[in-house]
Scaffold this active site. Sequence first.
Site, PDB file in Angstrom:
ATOM      1  N   HIS A 136     -22.903  65.205  -6.317  1.00  0.00           N
ATOM      2  CA  HIS A 136     -22.352  64.956  -4.977  1.00  0.00           C
ATOM      3  C   HIS A 136     -20.970  64.304  -5.072  1.00  0.00           C
ATOM      4  O   HIS A 136     -20.075  64.614  -4.286  1.00  0.00           O
ATOM      5  CB  HIS A 136     -23.303  64.071  -4.165  1.00  0.00           C
ATOM      6  CG  HIS A 136     -24.619  64.733  -3.864  1.00  0.00           C
ATOM      7  ND1 HIS A 136     -24.708  66.015  -3.371  1.00  0.00           N
ATOM      8  CD2 HIS A 136     -25.905  64.292  -3.989  1.00  0.00           C
ATOM      9  CE1 HIS A 136     -25.990  66.339  -3.208  1.00  0.00           C
ATOM     10  NE2 HIS A 136     -26.728  65.310  -3.581  1.00  0.00           N
TER      11      HIS A 136
ATOM     12  N   ASP B 124     -22.828  74.049  -1.141  1.00  0.00           N
ATOM     13  CA  ASP B 124     -24.138  73.951  -1.789  1.00  0.00           C
ATOM     14  C   ASP B 124     -24.000  74.028  -3.312  1.00  0.00           C
ATOM     15  O   ASP B 124     -23.080  74.657  -3.822  1.00  0.00           O
ATOM     16  CB  ASP B 124     -25.029  75.088  -1.269  1.00  0.00           C
ATOM     17  CG  ASP B 124     -26.504  74.842  -1.563  1.00  0.00           C
ATOM     18  OD1 ASP B 124     -26.874  73.690  -1.873  1.00  0.00           O
ATOM     19  OD2 ASP B 124     -27.282  75.812  -1.477  1.00  0.00           O
TER      20      ASP B 124
ATOM     21  N   LEU C 172      -4.471  69.962  10.650  1.00  0.00           N
ATOM     22  CA  LEU C 172      -5.795  70.521  10.359  1.00  0.00           C
ATOM     23  C   LEU C 172      -6.837  69.691  11.101  1.00  0.00           C
ATOM     24  O   LEU C 172      -6.766  68.464  11.091  1.00  0.00           O
ATOM     25  CB  LEU C 172      -6.065  70.438   8.848  1.00  0.00           C
ATOM     26  CG  LEU C 172      -7.452  70.907   8.388  1.00  0.00           C
ATOM     27  CD1 LEU C 172      -7.502  72.434   8.330  1.00  0.00           C
ATOM     28  CD2 LEU C 172      -7.799  70.352   7.005  1.00  0.00           C
TER      29      LEU C 172
HETATM   30  C1  IPE Z   1     -27.465  73.217   3.197  1.00  0.00           C
HETATM   31  O1  IPE Z   1     -27.835  73.125   1.873  1.00  0.00           O
HETATM   32  C2  IPE Z   1     -27.024  71.883   3.692  1.00  0.00           C
HETATM   33  C3  IPE Z   1     -25.762  71.379   3.148  1.00  0.00           C
HETATM   34  C4  IPE Z   1     -24.958  72.017   2.344  1.00  0.00           C
HETATM   35  C5  IPE Z   1     -25.398  70.058   3.576  1.00  0.00           C
HETATM   36  P1  IPE Z   1     -29.346  72.878   1.424  1.00  0.00           P
HETATM   37  O2  IPE Z   1     -29.344  72.838  -0.052  1.00  0.00           O
HETATM   38  O3  IPE Z   1     -29.892  71.696   2.126  1.00  0.00           O
HETATM   39  O4  IPE Z   1     -30.058  74.158   1.990  1.00  0.00           O
HETATM   40  P2  IPE Z   1     -31.402  74.898   1.515  1.00  0.00           P
HETATM   41  O5  IPE Z   1     -32.479  73.855   1.482  1.00  0.00           O
HETATM   42  O6  IPE Z   1     -31.119  75.462   0.170  1.00  0.00           O
HETATM   43  O7  IPE Z   1     -31.621  75.955   2.537  1.00  0.00           O
HETATM   44  C1  IPE Z   2     -25.357  70.514  -1.296  1.00  0.00           C
HETATM   45  O1  IPE Z   2     -25.790  70.493  -2.613  1.00  0.00           O
HETATM   46  C2  IPE Z   2     -25.074  69.144  -0.761  1.00  0.00           C
HETATM   47  C3  IPE Z   2     -26.096  68.623   0.156  1.00  0.00           C
HETATM   48  C4  IPE Z   2     -27.080  69.298   0.655  1.00  0.00           C
HETATM   49  C5  IPE Z   2     -25.991  67.220   0.516  1.00  0.00           C
HETATM   50  P1  IPE Z   2     -27.329  70.372  -2.965  1.00  0.00           P
HETATM   51  O2  IPE Z   2     -27.649  68.931  -3.142  1.00  0.00           O
HETATM   52  O3  IPE Z   2     -28.155  71.086  -1.989  1.00  0.00           O
HETATM   53  O4  IPE Z   2     -27.359  71.094  -4.376  1.00  0.00           O
HETATM   54  P2  IPE Z   2     -28.511  72.029  -4.924  1.00  0.00           P
HETATM   55  O5  IPE Z   2     -28.697  73.129  -3.927  1.00  0.00           O
HETATM   56  O6  IPE Z   2     -29.734  71.180  -5.070  1.00  0.00           O
HETATM   57  O7  IPE Z   2     -27.978  72.523  -6.231  1.00  0.00           O
HETATM   58 MG    MG Z   3     -28.801  72.999  -1.909  1.00  0.00          MG
END
Ligand code: IPE
Ligand code: IPE
Ligand code: MG
Length: 252
Positions: free
Chosen positions: A47, A30, A141
Site C-alpha cells: 500500500h 488494485d 486537476l
Molecule cells: C477494489 O479492490 C477496491 C480498491 C481498489 C480500493 P478490491 O481488491 O477490494 O476488490 P475485489 O475484492 O478484488 O473485488
Molecule cells: C488495492 O490493492 C488497494 C486496496 C483495496 C486498499 P489490494 O490490497 O486489493 O491488493 P490485492 O488485490 O490483495 O493484491
Molecule cells: Mg485487491
Amino acid sequence: MAPSIPDIAQTPQGHEGGAPAPLHVAIIMDGNGRWATQRGWPRLAGHRKGAEQIKKVVQAAPDLGIRYMTIYAFSTENWKRSTQEVLGLMKMFRLMIKREAAELSRQGVELRFIGDRTPLDPLLRETMDAIETRTKGNSKLTLAVAINYGGRDELKRAAQSIARDVAEGKITADEVDEAMISSRLDSAGMPDPDLVIRSSGETRTSNFLPWQAAYSEYEFTPTLWPDFTPDELSDILDRFAGRERRFGGVAS
Ligand code: IPE
Ligand code: IPE
Ligand code: MG
C-alpha cells in the site's frame, strides 16, 4: 407524428462537438497486496508503494490531458480485511493527505473525496475536510479519492436524500430525473469518467462508480498497482484515443 427526439446529443458530458471534453480517468488501483506478498513483505508495504505511484500518476496527469481523476482507495467492502490492514490504511491516508497537501495545492490540484465519511475516524475526517477547503477552486486537476466508497451505498444515500425531499413536499416523484440523481451523488459536479482503468488483472468493477461509468470505456491491465507508471497511463490513453465511442448511436 414522429416522436420528438430527446435531447441526448448532450449525453455523457461534453461530447456533442465543440470544445473537446475534459478527460476524466477513473482508476481501480488494485494489486498492492500481491505486490508485497510476492516479495515476502507485509501487505502494508504494498500500500505504501502504491501511494508513491499515485503521486507520480497525479503529477503526470495534466500533461496527459487529464482534467479529472477519480481513484479508488478503500471500498465499503474493504472493512472485511484484518484490523491491522484497515487501521494501517486509514493511518496512511491521513499521513499522505497531510504530507501532500502543500504540494498538491502548489500543483493546482483540487482534492475532494467520495464515499461515506461518517464512519471514518474524526481525525481523518478533519484532515479530509481541511484539504478540500484548502484546494477548492484549483483547476489544473480535480482529484477525487474514493474512501469508504461503494457505488451501491452512494446510490442508496442519493435515493434517501431524494425520498426525504419528496416526503417533505419539496419535489414530486415525477420530477426525479437522471440529472437529479447525478447531482445527489458524491461525485456531483464532476463529468462522468471517460475511461476506467483497473490494474492487477482482475476484470471486475468491484462496486466502483456504477452510475457514473455507465458509458465509460474500460481498460484492464495485468500490472500490479505499485508497478503502474505514468508511461503505462500514457500508452493506455493512446489506445483510448483510437476507440470509437458511440453512446448508442451508429458508427460515424
Ligand atoms: C477494489 O479492490 C477496491 C480498491 C481498489 C480500493 P478490491 O481488491 O477490494 O476488490 P475485489 O475484492 O478484488 O473485488
Ligand atoms: C488495492 O490493492 C488497494 C486496496 C483495496 C486498499 P489490494 O490490497 O486489493 O491488493 P490485492 O488485490 O490483495 O493484491
Ligand atoms: Mg485487491
